[in-house]
Design a protein around this motif. Sequence first.
Motif, PDB file in Angstrom:
ATOM      1  N   ASN A   1       0.835  -1.209   0.000  1.00 58.28           N
ATOM      2  CA  ASN A   1       0.000   0.000   0.000  1.00 58.28           C
ATOM      3  C   ASN A   1       0.867   1.254   0.000  1.00 58.28           C
ATOM      4  O   ASN A   1       0.575   2.217  -0.716  1.00 58.28           O
TER       5      ASN A   1
ATOM      6  N   ALA B   1       1.201   4.218  -2.741  1.00 61.40           N
ATOM      7  CA  ALA B   1       0.803   5.585  -2.369  1.00 61.40           C
ATOM      8  C   ALA B   1       1.889   6.623  -2.649  1.00 61.40           C
ATOM      9  O   ALA B   1       1.585   7.803  -2.831  1.00 61.40           O
TER      10      ALA B   1
ATOM     11  N   ASP C   1       4.806   6.365   5.366  1.00 62.57           N
ATOM     12  CA  ASP C   1       5.180   6.709   3.984  1.00 62.57           C
ATOM     13  C   ASP C   1       4.901   8.188   3.741  1.00 62.57           C
ATOM     14  O   ASP C   1       4.122   8.802   4.473  1.00 62.57           O
TER      15      ASP C   1
ATOM     16  N   GLN D   1     -11.922   8.437   3.987  1.00 68.37           N
ATOM     17  CA  GLN D   1     -11.245   7.170   3.680  1.00 68.37           C
ATOM     18  C   GLN D   1     -10.755   6.507   4.962  1.00 68.37           C
ATOM     19  O   GLN D   1     -10.900   5.302   5.144  1.00 68.37           O
TER      20      GLN D   1
ATOM     21  N   ARG E   1     -13.190  -2.037   0.474  1.00 70.72           N
ATOM     22  CA  ARG E   1     -13.057  -0.578   0.346  1.00 70.72           C
ATOM     23  C   ARG E   1     -11.744  -0.316  -0.362  1.00 70.72           C
ATOM     24  O   ARG E   1     -10.680  -0.509   0.214  1.00 70.72           O
ATOM     25  N   THR E   2     -11.813   0.073  -1.597  1.00 72.95           N
ATOM     26  CA  THR E   2     -10.571   0.340  -2.318  1.00 72.95           C
ATOM     27  C   THR E   2     -10.711   1.602  -3.145  1.00 72.95           C
ATOM     28  O   THR E   2     -11.804   1.926  -3.618  1.00 72.95           O
ATOM     29  N   SER E   3      -9.596   2.324  -3.288  1.00 72.66           N
ATOM     30  CA  SER E   3      -9.629   3.505  -4.141  1.00 72.66           C
ATOM     31  C   SER E   3      -8.855   3.221  -5.426  1.00 72.66           C
ATOM     32  O   SER E   3      -8.626   4.104  -6.226  1.00 72.66           O
ATOM     33  N   LYS E   4      -8.456   1.935  -5.576  1.00 71.85           N
ATOM     34  CA  LYS E   4      -7.595   1.588  -6.724  1.00 71.85           C
ATOM     35  C   LYS E   4      -8.366   0.849  -7.800  1.00 71.85           C
ATOM     36  O   LYS E   4      -9.248   0.040  -7.483  1.00 71.85           O
TER      37      LYS E   4
ATOM     38  N   GLY F   1      -7.566  -2.674  -7.218  1.00 69.06           N
ATOM     39  CA  GLY F   1      -7.487  -3.070  -5.808  1.00 69.06           C
ATOM     40  C   GLY F   1      -8.568  -4.073  -5.449  1.00 69.06           C
ATOM     41  O   GLY F   1      -9.575  -4.205  -6.138  1.00 69.06           O
ATOM     42  N   THR F   2      -8.332  -4.806  -4.360  1.00 67.80           N
ATOM     43  CA  THR F   2      -9.353  -5.732  -3.867  1.00 67.80           C
ATOM     44  C   THR F   2     -10.006  -5.180  -2.607  1.00 67.80           C
ATOM     45  O   THR F   2     -11.101  -5.611  -2.229  1.00 67.80           O
ATOM     46  N   GLY F   3      -9.325  -4.262  -1.934  1.00 67.63           N
ATOM     47  CA  GLY F   3      -9.860  -3.736  -0.674  1.00 67.63           C
ATOM     48  C   GLY F   3      -9.893  -4.787   0.420  1.00 67.63           C
ATOM     49  O   GLY F   3     -10.693  -4.705   1.347  1.00 67.63           O
TER      50      GLY F   3
ATOM     51  N   GLY G   1      -6.657  -6.201   1.668  1.00 67.98           N
ATOM     52  CA  GLY G   1      -5.348  -6.265   2.340  1.00 67.98           C
ATOM     53  C   GLY G   1      -5.391  -5.800   3.785  1.00 67.98           C
ATOM     54  O   GLY G   1      -4.912  -6.501   4.686  1.00 67.98           O
ATOM     55  N   LEU G   2      -5.981  -4.639   4.023  1.00 68.84           N
ATOM     56  CA  LEU G   2      -5.987  -4.097   5.387  1.00 68.84           C
ATOM     57  C   LEU G   2      -6.931  -4.861   6.300  1.00 68.84           C
ATOM     58  O   LEU G   2      -6.671  -5.013   7.483  1.00 68.84           O
TER      59      LEU G   2
HETATM   60  P1  ADP Z   1      -6.312  -2.294  -1.805  1.00 65.22           P
HETATM   61  O1  ADP Z   1      -4.854  -1.983  -1.646  1.00 65.22           O
HETATM   62  O2  ADP Z   1      -6.541  -3.517  -2.618  1.00 65.22           O
HETATM   63  O3  ADP Z   1      -7.120  -1.126  -2.287  1.00 65.22           O
HETATM   64  P2  ADP Z   1      -6.254  -2.358   1.061  1.00 65.22           P
HETATM   65  O4  ADP Z   1      -7.160  -2.979   2.073  1.00 65.22           O
HETATM   66  O5  ADP Z   1      -4.823  -2.759   1.116  1.00 65.22           O
HETATM   67  O6  ADP Z   1      -6.880  -2.647  -0.365  1.00 65.22           O
HETATM   68  O7  ADP Z   1      -6.342  -0.782   1.195  1.00 65.22           O
HETATM   69  C1  ADP Z   1      -7.612  -0.165   1.181  1.00 65.22           C
HETATM   70  C2  ADP Z   1      -7.526   1.288   0.776  1.00 65.22           C
HETATM   71  O8  ADP Z   1      -6.901   2.036   1.809  1.00 65.22           O
HETATM   72  C3  ADP Z   1      -6.686   1.569  -0.439  1.00 65.22           C
HETATM   73  O9  ADP Z   1      -7.433   1.405  -1.623  1.00 65.22           O
HETATM   74  C4  ADP Z   1      -6.260   3.018  -0.238  1.00 65.22           C
HETATM   75  O10 ADP Z   1      -7.267   3.891  -0.649  1.00 65.22           O
HETATM   76  C5  ADP Z   1      -6.163   3.112   1.273  1.00 65.22           C
HETATM   77  N1  ADP Z   1      -4.752   3.006   1.746  1.00 65.22           N
HETATM   78  C6  ADP Z   1      -4.203   1.967   2.383  1.00 65.22           C
HETATM   79  N2  ADP Z   1      -2.922   2.217   2.698  1.00 65.22           N
HETATM   80  C7  ADP Z   1      -2.651   3.454   2.254  1.00 65.22           C
HETATM   81  C8  ADP Z   1      -1.481   4.299   2.275  1.00 65.22           C
HETATM   82  N3  ADP Z   1      -0.341   3.888   2.821  1.00 65.22           N
HETATM   83  N4  ADP Z   1      -1.608   5.528   1.736  1.00 65.22           N
HETATM   84  C9  ADP Z   1      -2.757   5.955   1.192  1.00 65.22           C
HETATM   85  N5  ADP Z   1      -3.877   5.202   1.129  1.00 65.22           N
HETATM   86  C10 ADP Z   1      -3.839   3.974   1.645  1.00 65.22           C
END
Ligand code: ADP
Length: 352
Positions: A253, A257, A281, A290, A299-302, A305-307, A309-310
């Motif tokens: 992530n 970013a 970072d 967000q 929840r993903t902004s990519k 992305g799969t949303g 990971g976190l």
């Molecule tokens: P994904 O990476 O597949 O979108 P994640 O669960 O890893 O899913 O992250 C969810 C969302 O959280 C990301 O789409 C992003 O918008 C935000 N995010 C996570 N880590 C960061 C970061 N280090 N900087 C900015 N945004 C982040």
Amino acid sequence: MKSFFDGVRRHIGNMDAEHLREQYRRLSDEVLSLDTLFSTISQGIIVLDERGEVAKSNPAARELLGMDPEDALQMLAIPHGKSSKREIDITYPEARALEIQTVPMGDGTLVCLRDVTAERERTEEELRIGATRAVRDLAAGVAHEIGNPLNALSLNLQLLKRSCACAVEVDECIRQVERLSGIIHGFLQALRPSKPNLVRGTMADPIKGCLRAMKPQLEERSVTVTLNLPSTLPSVALDPAQMEQVFFNLLKNALEAVKDGGSIDIALSSDDNDVITTVRDDGQGMTPEQVAHLFEPYRTSKEHGTGLGLMISSRIVRDHGGTISVESELKKGTTFTIRIPRIERRIRALKG
Ligand code: ADP
Ligand code: MG
């Protein structure tokens, strides 16, 4: 009440005036309490006479129907002298679902009205949860089945790459297959989490393992990673593979970013209770909105992305008895902090 009247009827010939007064007092007390019940109960009650006209109705009936029961009776065509039950949707005075039940009573009819809006919503919610669970199980099954052919595809592509002249195209295929595998792996992990297999170790080990694996990607983007390790680090109980996965998710992530040439700082420290790891970072950061929804699935902004990971990471940290938190500022960067209990504290906590 019925036995009361039967009793009075049977003995009325032998009753003296005092006895009759006493029975009358008892009867009027009974009627009074029934009257209170009738006017305070939340169920609507309408009593129809033998012609089907309203003989009595309580305030709840008027309130639930939003109009005079006489008018409502005609509009709703409520059956008279029969047992019936049905639900209707009304829009006035507010949208709600009403259950209407009729019971024959002597020559007349008792009409009971009940607000079943919440009950109906609950049933729908239960249905929705059931359907979600069925879809989830089906999806997990399908994802699992897709995993095997993907592995075979990946293996064969590697072989093909050695013997064919179109290495660039094959490389692209390999990359896409790896992406698919990654999605399926994440999906399955989110649906079927496995409990950590805890061993004694330090948080530095999974971080170093993860950095080794990610070296090519970090170099490709000229991102510098600094690792700040104290000279001594207390031990924790951890599942090295799962914890490596957490750092992989956080670093991936962070890498996504930051701009090319950006920086990521990892620092380890400890206090009396925990080993604390921060991953900072200087990337694009997040909006408060967000941040508010972080760690929620999907929840993903990519675009790709799969949303997940976190969400997976926070679950792994929680399964280690730890916590994960985040601070972020738009255009400035993001810091994730993971606290995992020191092994001595865990043992203390277990001893109680
Ligand atoms: P994904 O990476 O597949 O979108 P994640 O669960 O890893 O899913 O992250 C969810 C969302 O959280 C990301 O789409 C992003 O918008 C935000 N995010 C996570 N880590 C960061 C970061 N280090 N900087 C900015 N945004 C982040
Ligand atoms: Mg991610």
